[in-house]
Scaffold this active site. Structure first.
Site, mmCIF file in Angstrom:
data_model
loop_
_atom_site.group_PDB
_atom_site.id
_atom_site.type_symbol
_atom_site.label_atom_id
_atom_site.label_comp_id
_atom_site.label_asym_id
_atom_site.label_seq_id
_atom_site.Cartn_x
_atom_site.Cartn_y
_atom_site.Cartn_z
ATOM 1 N N TYR A 45 50.919 5.330 22.154
ATOM 2 C CA TYR A 45 50.302 5.229 23.452
ATOM 3 C C TYR A 45 50.909 4.227 24.490
ATOM 4 C CZ TYR A 45 46.411 5.264 26.853
ATOM 5 O OH TYR A 45 45.536 5.391 28.010
ATOM 6 N N SER A 79 48.210 2.625 32.469
ATOM 7 C CA SER A 79 46.888 1.922 31.600
ATOM 8 C C SER A 79 47.288 0.610 31.828
ATOM 9 C CB SER A 79 46.955 2.492 30.300
ATOM 10 O OG SER A 79 46.363 1.667 29.329
HETATM 11 P P1 NAD Z 1 40.078 12.803 29.095
HETATM 12 O O1 NAD Z 1 40.181 13.082 27.648
HETATM 13 O O2 NAD Z 1 38.586 12.620 29.844
HETATM 14 O O3 NAD Z 1 40.980 13.679 29.683
HETATM 15 C C1 NAD Z 1 41.962 14.213 29.357
HETATM 16 C C2 NAD Z 1 42.610 15.421 30.362
HETATM 17 O O4 NAD Z 1 43.696 15.685 29.673
HETATM 18 C C3 NAD Z 1 41.839 16.827 30.140
HETATM 19 O O5 NAD Z 1 41.508 17.505 31.144
HETATM 20 C C4 NAD Z 1 42.250 17.406 28.859
HETATM 21 O O6 NAD Z 1 42.019 18.888 28.886
HETATM 22 C C5 NAD Z 1 43.888 17.293 29.274
HETATM 23 N N1 NAD Z 1 44.693 17.626 28.379
HETATM 24 C C6 NAD Z 1 45.010 17.154 27.198
HETATM 25 N N2 NAD Z 1 45.811 17.642 26.340
HETATM 26 C C7 NAD Z 1 46.515 18.499 27.292
HETATM 27 C C8 NAD Z 1 47.633 19.476 27.193
HETATM 28 N N3 NAD Z 1 48.302 19.376 26.072
HETATM 29 N N4 NAD Z 1 48.078 19.864 28.161
HETATM 30 C C9 NAD Z 1 47.274 19.741 29.277
HETATM 31 N N5 NAD Z 1 46.142 19.185 29.470
HETATM 32 C C10 NAD Z 1 45.909 18.429 28.486
HETATM 33 O O7 NAD Z 1 40.680 11.287 29.211
HETATM 34 P P2 NAD Z 1 40.736 10.162 30.681
HETATM 35 O O8 NAD Z 1 40.084 9.239 29.892
HETATM 36 O O9 NAD Z 1 39.919 10.949 31.607
HETATM 37 O O10 NAD Z 1 42.290 10.143 30.602
HETATM 38 C C11 NAD Z 1 42.988 10.395 31.678
HETATM 39 C C12 NAD Z 1 44.325 9.621 31.668
HETATM 40 O O11 NAD Z 1 43.841 8.319 32.036
HETATM 41 C C13 NAD Z 1 45.135 9.515 30.503
HETATM 42 O O12 NAD Z 1 46.456 9.643 30.724
HETATM 43 C C14 NAD Z 1 44.713 8.117 29.791
HETATM 44 O O13 NAD Z 1 45.568 7.857 29.130
HETATM 45 C C15 NAD Z 1 44.501 7.431 31.118
HETATM 46 N N6 NAD Z 1 43.719 6.233 31.020
HETATM 47 C C16 NAD Z 1 42.236 6.479 30.262
HETATM 48 C C17 NAD Z 1 41.654 5.189 30.259
HETATM 49 C C18 NAD Z 1 40.302 5.207 29.732
HETATM 50 O O14 NAD Z 1 39.590 4.203 29.627
HETATM 51 N N7 NAD Z 1 39.550 6.389 29.744
HETATM 52 C C19 NAD Z 1 42.112 3.975 30.545
HETATM 53 C C20 NAD Z 1 43.560 3.914 30.863
HETATM 54 C C21 NAD Z 1 44.230 4.846 30.985
#
Ligand code: NAD
Length: 260
Positions: free
Chosen positions: A155, A142
């Site tokens: 985080y 991130s």
């Molecule tokens: P999201 O909430 O859409 O998806 C998260 C996924 O993780 C889902 O498939 C969920 O079922 C799974 N998950 C949650 N808890 C779990 C567990 N205990 N065991 C197994 N699976 C589990 O989130 P996203 O926005 O797609 O984020 C994905 C990654 O990208 C994360 O690591 C997040 O920190 C990172 N990220 C997101 C953003 C953003 O702005 N969305 C920015 C930077 C980094």
């Protein structure tokens, strides 16, 4: 490009992980899906991937906060496909609170899911990658793997830790054909961010539109969200021969956030 290879993407039932699964399947890889969600919707994604891309899939509902469940998921993947050639440690969650009020159980959850799970999947995938002398590990960092924001202690700590784990993995795998990098997105419009927008609007008495523009995109100079598909295309590039010398890097895709 990835025909005959297998990609395991954690947290691929939603958001960025799902987009990466669809992209790597389009590139020809067999796919191991993981994450929570509605069983029918997950099955529909699995069927769509097999039908559209003529690859094989496996779904694991493993809870990645539990080391034993991660072990079972990796065993199932290895039993089905022989090796996991591409590992994308993407599952993650967020909680926002000042440190002095930060719930201890939320700290433990975020460190377990956003950091420790990647240690377990990596240690279990590496032997097969080393034997085949080819492997790609992509850790979903991130902008918060590079800089901090207030109220996101767990985080930011987990994402900085993940960047460190990537660098060590990159060094240990360097002469074995293994590459490991951290993708560092800014705000990507996914269910995770949608939830944050709603929570922040409630907490600050703002409209959701105000939160999007004045809080989230305030940090992102392009004033546009990154799309899940852009992150997925970046992951695909990291699996391509052109990226073979990219190793141990924190790779920003954040509209200029961390240039400031
Ligand atoms: P999201 O909430 O859409 O998806 C998260 C996924 O993780 C889902 O498939 C969920 O079922 C799974 N998950 C949650 N808890 C779990 C567990 N205990 N065991 C197994 N699976 C589990 O989130 P996203 O926005 O797609 O984020 C994905 C990654 O990208 C994360 O690591 C997040 O920190 C990172 N990220 C997101 C953003 C953003 O702005 N969305 C920015 C930077 C980094």
């Amino acid at each position: 490009m990835l025909a005959g290879k297998t990609a395991l993407i954690t947290g691929s039932t939603s958001g960025i992980g799902k987009a990466i699964a669809l992209q790597l399947a389009a590139d020809g890889a067999n796919i191991v899906l993981n994450g929570f969600g509605d069983a029918k919707e997950i099955e529909a994604v699995r069927e769509r991937i097999e039908r559209d891309h003529k690859v094989r899939t496996l779904y694991s509902a493993a809870d990645l906060t539990k080391a034993a469940a991660i072990g079972e998921m990796m065993e199932a993947a290895l039993a089905e496909f022989g090796t996991v050639d591409i590992l994308v440690n993407n599952a993650g969650t967020q909680f926002v609170s000042p440190i002095d009020d930060f719930p201890v159980d939320k700290w433990d959850l975020i460190i377990a899911l956003n950091l420790t799970a990647a240690f377990h999947t990596t240690r279990l995938a590496l032997p097969g990658m080393k034997t085949k002398e080819w492997g790609r590990i992509i850790n979903m960092g991130s902008a918060h793997a590079r800089v901090a924001s207030p109220f996101k202690s767990a985080y930011v700590a987990a994402k900085h830790g993940l960047s460190g784990l990537s660098k060590v993995t990159a060094l240990e795998g360097a002469t074995c054909g293994v590459r490991c990098n951290t993708i560092c997105p800014g705000y990507v419009y996914t269910p995770l961010v949608e939830g944050q927008i709603a929570d922040t609007a409630k907490a600050r008495g703002m409209t959701e539109e105000q939160v999007k523009n004045d809080v989230l995109l305030a940090a992102q100079p392009t004033k546009e969200f990154v799309t899940p598909e852009q992150v997925a295309a970046f992951a695909s590039f990291l699996c391509s021969p052109a990226a073979a010398q990219i190793n141990g890097a924190d790779l920003s895709i954040d509209g200029g956030w961390t240039a400031q």
